[in-house]
Design an enzyme around this catalytic site. Sequence first.
Site, PDB file in Angstrom:
ATOM      1  N   SER A 144       0.865  -1.173   0.000  1.00 33.46           N
ATOM      2  CA  SER A 144       0.000   0.000   0.000  1.00 33.46           C
ATOM      3  C   SER A 144       0.901   1.221   0.000  1.00 33.46           C
ATOM      4  O   SER A 144       2.080   1.137   0.368  1.00 33.46           O
ATOM      5  CB  SER A 144      -0.886   0.006   1.247  1.00 33.46           C
ATOM      6  OG  SER A 144      -1.516   1.252   1.450  1.00 33.46           O
ATOM      7  N   TYR A 157      -3.066   0.147  10.799  1.00 31.12           N
ATOM      8  CA  TYR A 157      -3.028  -0.169   9.366  1.00 31.12           C
ATOM      9  C   TYR A 157      -1.643   0.110   8.789  1.00 31.12           C
ATOM     10  O   TYR A 157      -1.079  -0.729   8.076  1.00 31.12           O
ATOM     11  CB  TYR A 157      -4.087   0.647   8.625  1.00 31.12           C
ATOM     12  CG  TYR A 157      -4.168   0.319   7.154  1.00 31.12           C
ATOM     13  CD1 TYR A 157      -4.775  -0.854   6.714  1.00 31.12           C
ATOM     14  CD2 TYR A 157      -3.641   1.177   6.195  1.00 31.12           C
ATOM     15  CE1 TYR A 157      -4.850  -1.165   5.363  1.00 31.12           C
ATOM     16  CE2 TYR A 157      -3.716   0.879   4.847  1.00 31.12           C
ATOM     17  CZ  TYR A 157      -4.315  -0.289   4.430  1.00 31.12           C
ATOM     18  OH  TYR A 157      -4.377  -0.588   3.086  1.00 31.12           O
TER      19      TYR A 157
END
Length: 269
Positions: A144, A157
């Site tokens: 990501s 996250y």
Amino acid sequence: MTRWLEGKRALVVGAGSGIGRAVVDAYLEEGARVAVLERDPAKCAALENQLPQVIVTQGDATTAQANERAVAAAVAAFGGLDTLVCCVGIFDFYKGITDITTAELAPAFEEMFSTNVLSHLQSVKAAVPALQDQLGSSILLTESASSYYAGRGGVLYVASKFAVRGLVTSLAYELAPHIRVNGVAPGGTLNTDLRGLHNLSLDHVRLDDTPDRARDLAARTPLHVALTPQDHAWSFVFLASERSRGITSGSIHPDGGFGMGGAQPSPRG
């Protein structure tokens, strides 16, 4: 259509929606045979109905048993396996350490890292014996923008995605020269089913339902684009193909140029 993956046999984990589903479609278009592992029974049924040529296994990717069943199904159907793609993920909706209570922290950590990190390890563990039997095998993990920059998620996250980045490096080192391992690090993406943590009472919330998301995604990238799963899928095609045979421990960043100095990241969007 270039048939870059002609003859490839792939297992895509987390394939029922979003980036995983786009990878399935792109791999089929490029000539690969595809099996999937998906937890959601409704998404499994949709895959079986829409893509009858795909081998579908229903199960939880955080468990060894589900991954072993999926690998066995792929090998039985295709005679082997040479590509593994891991797309499982969950989000924390930008929760910082001060937003999470002491009682929430440990269970939320366990849920986040089990979903975003352990699932990848379980898939790799199950697939490595089959992948080692084939020349030109590869593993692709979904990183990501949060694997490289703060602000693209909350504390749990971002930490989990940095861990996935570490898996790419560590596994590439361990599994060379037989298996290449690379990552794809998308920026913010439209049209996914990415949801929040149950242990933060966010499992009913989808990131894609954020108001004005397409406009905001485009505004914070130098290219002014709001990317979709289909935009990311071609990075997974390239890294699974023989055209990338000299690349391992690498990452492609389909993020609209987010990492450039001119990007204007929003801390909460």
